[in-house]
Design a protein around this motif. Structure first.
Motif, PDB file in Angstrom:
ATOM      1  N   PRO A 194       7.318   4.429  26.966  1.00 59.14           N
ATOM      2  CA  PRO A 194       8.621   3.880  26.547  1.00 59.14           C
ATOM      3  C   PRO A 194       9.519   3.468  27.711  1.00 59.14           C
ATOM      4  N   MET A 195       9.388   4.194  28.828  1.00 62.95           N
ATOM      5  CA  MET A 195      10.281   3.929  29.949  1.00 62.95           C
ATOM      6  C   MET A 195       9.570   3.405  31.191  1.00 62.95           C
ATOM      7  N   ASN A 196       8.258   3.291  31.139  1.00 65.90           N
ATOM      8  CA  ASN A 196       7.558   2.827  32.331  1.00 65.90           C
ATOM      9  C   ASN A 196       6.187   2.235  31.984  1.00 65.90           C
ATOM     10  N   TRP A 197       5.650   1.552  32.974  1.00 61.54           N
ATOM     11  CA  TRP A 197       4.278   1.087  32.898  1.00 61.54           C
ATOM     12  C   TRP A 197       3.435   1.913  33.873  1.00 61.54           C
ATOM     13  N   VAL A 198       2.135   2.003  33.623  1.00 64.16           N
ATOM     14  CA  VAL A 198       1.240   2.660  34.571  1.00 64.16           C
ATOM     15  C   VAL A 198       0.389   1.577  35.222  1.00 64.16           C
ATOM     16  N   VAL A 199       0.390   1.575  36.563  1.00 64.41           N
ATOM     17  CA  VAL A 199      -0.213   0.463  37.286  1.00 64.41           C
ATOM     18  C   VAL A 199      -1.348   0.960  38.183  1.00 64.41           C
ATOM     19  N   ASP A 200      -2.490   0.303  38.057  1.00 66.71           N
ATOM     20  CA  ASP A 200      -3.630   0.576  38.937  1.00 66.71           C
ATOM     21  C   ASP A 200      -3.448  -0.267  40.188  1.00 66.71           C
ATOM     22  N   ILE A 201      -3.199   0.412  41.311  1.00 71.44           N
ATOM     23  CA  ILE A 201      -3.023  -0.337  42.567  1.00 71.44           C
ATOM     24  C   ILE A 201      -4.184  -0.061  43.519  1.00 71.44           C
ATOM     25  N   ASN A 202      -5.339   0.322  42.959  1.00 69.95           N
ATOM     26  CA  ASN A 202      -6.541   0.471  43.779  1.00 69.95           C
ATOM     27  C   ASN A 202      -6.439   1.654  44.747  1.00 69.95           C
ATOM     28  N   ALA A 203      -5.510   2.582  44.450  1.00 71.01           N
ATOM     29  CA  ALA A 203      -5.336   3.785  45.264  1.00 71.01           C
ATOM     30  C   ALA A 203      -5.987   4.947  44.507  1.00 71.01           C
ATOM     31  N   PRO A 204      -6.077   6.117  45.129  1.00 71.54           N
ATOM     32  CA  PRO A 204      -6.633   7.255  44.378  1.00 71.54           C
ATOM     33  C   PRO A 204      -5.821   7.585  43.121  1.00 71.54           C
ATOM     34  N   TYR A 205      -4.551   7.202  43.101  1.00 74.79           N
ATOM     35  CA  TYR A 205      -3.708   7.540  41.949  1.00 74.79           C
ATOM     36  C   TYR A 205      -3.083   6.283  41.367  1.00 74.79           C
ATOM     37  N   TYR A 206      -2.850   6.312  40.056  1.00 73.07           N
ATOM     38  CA  TYR A 206      -2.082   5.256  39.412  1.00 73.07           C
ATOM     39  C   TYR A 206      -0.626   5.384  39.824  1.00 73.07           C
ATOM     40  N   ALA A 207       0.095   4.252  39.787  1.00 68.91           N
ATOM     41  CA  ALA A 207       1.504   4.270  40.162  1.00 68.91           C
ATOM     42  C   ALA A 207       2.350   3.931  38.941  1.00 68.91           C
ATOM     43  N   PRO A 208       3.406   4.728  38.674  1.00 66.50           N
ATOM     44  CA  PRO A 208       4.307   4.360  37.588  1.00 66.50           C
ATOM     45  C   PRO A 208       5.295   3.282  38.046  1.00 66.50           C
ATOM     46  N   LEU A 209       5.596   2.369  37.146  1.00 63.32           N
ATOM     47  CA  LEU A 209       6.630   1.358  37.402  1.00 63.32           C
ATOM     48  C   LEU A 209       7.715   1.578  36.349  1.00 63.32           C
ATOM     49  N   HIS A 210       8.856   2.038  36.808  1.00 59.47           N
ATOM     50  CA  HIS A 210       9.927   2.416  35.875  1.00 59.47           C
ATOM     51  C   HIS A 210      10.715   1.175  35.428  1.00 59.47           C
ATOM     52  N   VAL A 211      11.287   1.231  34.210  1.00 61.33           N
ATOM     53  CA  VAL A 211      12.031   0.065  33.706  1.00 61.33           C
ATOM     54  C   VAL A 211      13.232  -0.300  34.592  1.00 61.33           C
ATOM     55  N   ASN A 212      13.741   0.675  35.342  1.00 63.88           N
ATOM     56  CA  ASN A 212      14.845   0.371  36.261  1.00 63.88           C
ATOM     57  C   ASN A 212      14.378  -0.403  37.491  1.00 63.88           C
ATOM     58  N   ASP A 213      13.064  -0.470  37.695  1.00 61.65           N
ATOM     59  CA  ASP A 213      12.539  -1.112  38.900  1.00 61.65           C
ATOM     60  C   ASP A 213      11.962  -2.495  38.622  1.00 61.65           C
ATOM     61  N   VAL A 214      12.342  -3.088  37.500  1.00 57.87           N
ATOM     62  CA  VAL A 214      11.888  -4.456  37.214  1.00 57.87           C
ATOM     63  C   VAL A 214      13.099  -5.376  37.094  1.00 57.87           C
ATOM     64  N   PRO A 215      12.916  -6.650  37.291  1.00 61.23           N
ATOM     65  CA  PRO A 215      14.063  -7.578  37.288  1.00 61.23           C
ATOM     66  C   PRO A 215      14.565  -7.940  35.889  1.00 61.23           C
ATOM     67  N   TRP A 216      14.080  -7.236  34.880  1.00 61.28           N
ATOM     68  CA  TRP A 216      14.530  -7.536  33.519  1.00 61.28           C
ATOM     69  C   TRP A 216      15.233  -6.334  32.938  1.00 61.28           C
ATOM     70  N   ARG A 217      16.058  -6.564  31.924  1.00 57.50           N
ATOM     71  CA  ARG A 217      16.697  -5.473  31.200  1.00 57.50           C
ATOM     72  C   ARG A 217      15.779  -5.079  30.053  1.00 57.50           C
ATOM     73  N   VAL A 218      15.216  -3.878  30.129  1.00 55.98           N
ATOM     74  CA  VAL A 218      14.225  -3.454  29.143  1.00 55.98           C
ATOM     75  C   VAL A 218      14.792  -2.320  28.292  1.00 55.98           C
ATOM     76  N   GLU A 219      14.822  -2.519  26.986  1.00 53.55           N
ATOM     77  CA  GLU A 219      15.279  -1.459  26.080  1.00 53.55           C
ATOM     78  C   GLU A 219      14.207  -0.377  25.997  1.00 53.55           C
ATOM     79  N   PHE A 220      14.670   0.820  25.655  1.00 49.36           N
ATOM     80  CA  PHE A 220      13.743   1.949  25.496  1.00 49.36           C
ATOM     81  C   PHE A 220      12.638   1.584  24.504  1.00 49.36           C
ATOM     82  N   GLY A 221      11.401   1.751  24.911  1.00 46.75           N
ATOM     83  CA  GLY A 221      10.273   1.494  24.015  1.00 46.75           C
ATOM     84  C   GLY A 221       9.873   0.035  23.919  1.00 46.75           C
ATOM     85  N   ASP A 222      10.522  -0.809  24.700  1.00 52.05           N
ATOM     86  CA  ASP A 222      10.259  -2.242  24.582  1.00 52.05           C
ATOM     87  C   ASP A 222       9.455  -2.783  25.773  1.00 52.05           C
ATOM     88  N   THR A 223       8.814  -1.859  26.510  1.00 52.63           N
ATOM     89  CA  THR A 223       8.121  -2.249  27.753  1.00 52.63           C
ATOM     90  C   THR A 223       7.038  -3.299  27.515  1.00 52.63           C
TER      91      THR A 223
END
Lengths: 271, 223, 243
Positions: free
Chosen positions: B75-104
């Motif tokens: 609801p508040m983030n995306w999970v991103v595979d960046i080819n590292a040992p761990y996935y990276a979360p991308l939070h809605v506050n860290d994108v250039p758009w205004r994203v409502e809760f659950g609207d990712t």
């Protein structure tokens, strides 16, 4: 250490780790033993009379019960003139919060196989005397080890209990109509002695705390002729060659004392 | 550069490095001696002795630009595979758009590819990424390939010279993530040529005179 | 060990049934980068052994409860193909392979900088395609090459090597017949730079002198195998092998 290993108490408090190491610099151990001293051994043979042989061994607070069952069965095709032995370990969940029900864990399998190797490779059991009818029927010796209370060093507790139980086992020939019962024939008395490396120190018969912080482990099984029959190194650390030689030498000494204890107790019972 | 395909100094893990300099990256010191931690290339610069691994996973560093693939939504983030040992979360506050809760899912869905920046890494290896910076965006169309992250500097070249050469010869748009993910957009022929060139760079990253050979390849059009 | 031999394993000239001297290795061949899909891989032929190893990771460890918050866990899986031995082996892990997987995992962990990758797993798959005694030491050698090829940071390579006793003679690198009918086998894994011992097992019947002779023989041979490892790793990149 992995926090998933069954042979540890999980996450070890850092204060405990450094305390054990600090004591070691003064040649001391948390339970007051010196480096080459093993915990007191108490052996109760014949603990389970329904089994053909049994021994309850207490090594300090570690408690292991070995029951030996002996039944007739078919020999392996490549050894028609020899009996058969199998070993199995159950890490019974009552013995430790880290043991869980289910199929044997890799720890249980390793433990059983190390005990098995000591007995098998020393030719402890006189397998040729366990033939009922060559190629058709032989005696099968089942060595089953139950851990009842885990406080470190199951390798030695199991190995001692196994040979004590075998030494007290009777082949139940009359039950199956194959003549008179007879004592399970033993040729040798292998005894495992396990050492743990903690920092740069090496201690015999590690207790639970020591085992939990050990970097490496080495078990050496020797017999009454001073021969070495089995070795097993474990854990993520390493040993230098000098350390290995030292451990083998100490295993021979300690093994002799433990063997005297096993045989002495057994003889005592027979009186 | 000198003779063709002369090989740089290769070291193996545990090999002692007898070169003057301070221990840099990819080396460790034991009893006053320096050893390589990797199968890699010996690289001495600015007084530091480094070993550049010839292979291995991407270890995120703060500030790295990376290309990632959305593998999960929350609801508040995306999970991103960046080819590292761990996935990276991308939070809605860290994108250039205004994203409502659950609207990712309306902005980025599973499988989408993004150009992002590593905003933080902690000592446990956990990684956070951001898209809130000019140039960072969703990458649409094109093609994605993966190379060993340790070879990214060779693909980029000195001051971006290698990648510029690839762009000039093929008219492709190319983004190279520090994590070894490369996004290429252009004509099919162009993309095929870029991939061939990049594979060549990857296979010969440990040799001298690479730029010249790649240039030759691009002019010839065929290997 | 333990079966009685009808054949003599050492002849009057002190040679073994395959013509080797007591301290002679079987022919060994190594190749790095044989599984393209893997992060690292290697193939080792050692006498009649044909063994492949591949490394995946470090990658986030699953199931989650196996994660270690301080380090990577190393999960080696030693597996024998059903057709790798004379009599078909039932596929899947048996007790022996579970034990070997455990001690190999532990030995490999001893050289890897595992603290660099908390919560991850480094998976090492060792497939014995054809078995000819000494599979675990050949397997650990292949695994060491595959780890280096995968770019895993390590403080040393690992060399596997075994010695043992045959017809009362201490010999290096037992072959199948010697393994079946000999008196003792001592598989080891050695860190070539420091001489540390990361894997040590033994079964059979040996005096202290025989055992120490065997270990010293294996450690001596480890140097030769180490040279082959370096050659295989550097050779992959056309590198100069001699420093």
């Amino acid at each position: 250490m992995s926090n998933t290993s069954k042979f540890s108490e999980g996450v070890v408090a850092e204060s405990k780790r450094s305390y054990i190491k600090r004591l070691a610099t003064q040649g001391m151990r948390i339970d007051g033993r010196n480096f080459d001293e093993i915990r007191p051994i108490k052996i109760t043979t014949g603990y389970v009379p329904r089994a053909e042989g049994s021994a309850l061994v207490e090594l300090g607070e570690t408690k292991v019960l070995v029951g030996v069952k002996i039944e007739p069965g078919e020999p392996f095709p490549d050894t028609p003139n020899m009996g058969i032995m199998t070993t199995n370990v159950e890490l019974v969940p009552l013995a430790s919060p880290t043991f869980e029900p289910g199929p044997p864990s890799e720890e249980a399998i390793e433990l059983a196989r190390v005990v098995d190797r000591g007995i098998r490779e020393s030719h402890a059991i006189d397998m040729e005397k366990l033939v009922i009818e060559e190629g058709e029927k032989v005696w099968i010796v089942f060595i089953d080890m139950h851990i009842l209370d885990y406080h470190g060093n199951l390798f030695d507790a199991c190995g001692i209990a196994a040979i004590a139980a075998l030494n007290n086992a009777i082949v139940p020939a009359s039950r199956y109509g194959f003549g008179d019962d007879f004592k399970l024939p033993l040729n040798h008395y292998p005894v495992p002695v396990t050492f743990a490396k903690i920092g740069e120190w090496i201690v015999a018969d590690p207790n639970l705390d020591e085992e939990s912080i050990a970097s490496a482990r080495l078990t050496v099984t020797t017999n009454e002729e001073g021969k070495i029959n089995a070795m097993q190194k474990g854990l993520y650390g390493t040993f230098t060659y000098d350390e290995v030689k030292k451990v083998i030498n100490r295993s021979l000494d300690i093994g002799k004392k433990v063997r005297d204890k096993i045989l002495g107790d057994a003889n005592g019972e027979e009186d | 550069m000198e003779e063709k395909k002369r090989v740089r100094d290769i070291v193996v893990p545990g090999e002692e490095i007898r070169v003057e300099g301070k221990p840099g990256r990819g080396v460790f010191v034991e009893n006053g001696k320096m050893y390589s931690a990797y199968l890699g290339i010996l690289d001495v610069r600015a007084g530091y002795v480094n070993v550049i691994p010839l292979s291995g996973c991407y270890i995120p560093k703060k500030g790295d630009k990376v290309i990632g693939k959305i593998v999960d939504l929350a609801p508040m983030n995306w999970v991103v595979d960046i080819n590292a040992p761990y996935y990276a979360p991308l939070h809605v506050n860290d994108v250039p758009w205004r994203v409502e809760f659950g609207d990712t899912g309306r902005f980025l869905s599973i499988g989408d590819v993004i150009l992002a920046k590593v905003s933080n890494v902690n000592e446990l290896g956990q990684v956070w990424i951001t898209m809130k910076e000019p140039g960072l965006r969703k990458l649409e169309g094109g093609h994605i390939i993966k190379i060993a992250p340790s070879k990214v500097p060779r693909v980029i070249g000195k001051g971006g010279s290698m990648i510029q050469m690839l762009k000039d010869y093929t008219n492709c748009r190319i983004y190279v993530g520090q994590n070894g993910m490369i996004w290429i957009s252009g004509s099919p022929d162009g993309i095929i040529t870029v991939i061939k060139a990049i594979r060549m760079i990857e296979n010969e990253a440990h040799t001298y005179g690479l730029t010249d050979r790649i240039k030759e390849f691009l002019e010839r059009g065929e290997e | 060990m333990g079966m009685k031999a009808d054949i003599r394993l050492i002849d009057d000239n002190g040679l073994r049934i395959d013509g080797r001297l007591p301290n002679q290795l079987r022919p060994i061949r190594m190749e790095v980068g044989v599984v393209k899909r893997a992060d690292g891989s290697a193939y080792v032929e050692w006498g009649g052994n044909k063994i492949m190893a591949a490394v995946y990771g470090p990658r986030e460890a699953y199931p989650k409860h196996v994660q270690d918050p301080n380090r990577a866990i190393v999960r080696a899986r030693y597996n024998m193909a059903s057709f790798s031995v004379d009599e078909r082996k039932r596929p899947g892990p048996d007790r022996r392979s579970i034990e070997l997987s455990k001690v190999i995992s532990e030995a490999l962990t001893s050289v890897i900088f595992v603290e660099k990758f908390p919560r991850t797993a480094i998976d090492v798959y060792i497939e014995v395609l054809q078995a000819d005694a000494g599979t675990r030491v050949a397997g650990i050698t292949a695994a060491s090459l595959a780890l280096a090829d995968a770019g895993i940071p390590m403080r040393d390579l690992i060399v596997g090597c075994a010695a043992g006793k045959v017809d009362g003679v201490v010999v290096l690198d037992l072959n199948k017949e010697e393994d079946n009918y000999g008196e003792a086998d001592v598989p080891m894994a050695i860190l070539p730079r420091t001489g540390e011992i990361a894997l040590l097992q033994m079964d059979g019947d040996m005096t202290y002198e025989e055992l120490t002779n065997a270990m010293e023989m294996a450690m001596e041979a480890a140097r030769e195998i180490y040279r082959m490892e370096i050659e295989a790793l550097k050779g992959r990149y056309g590198g100069d092998v001699n420093e």
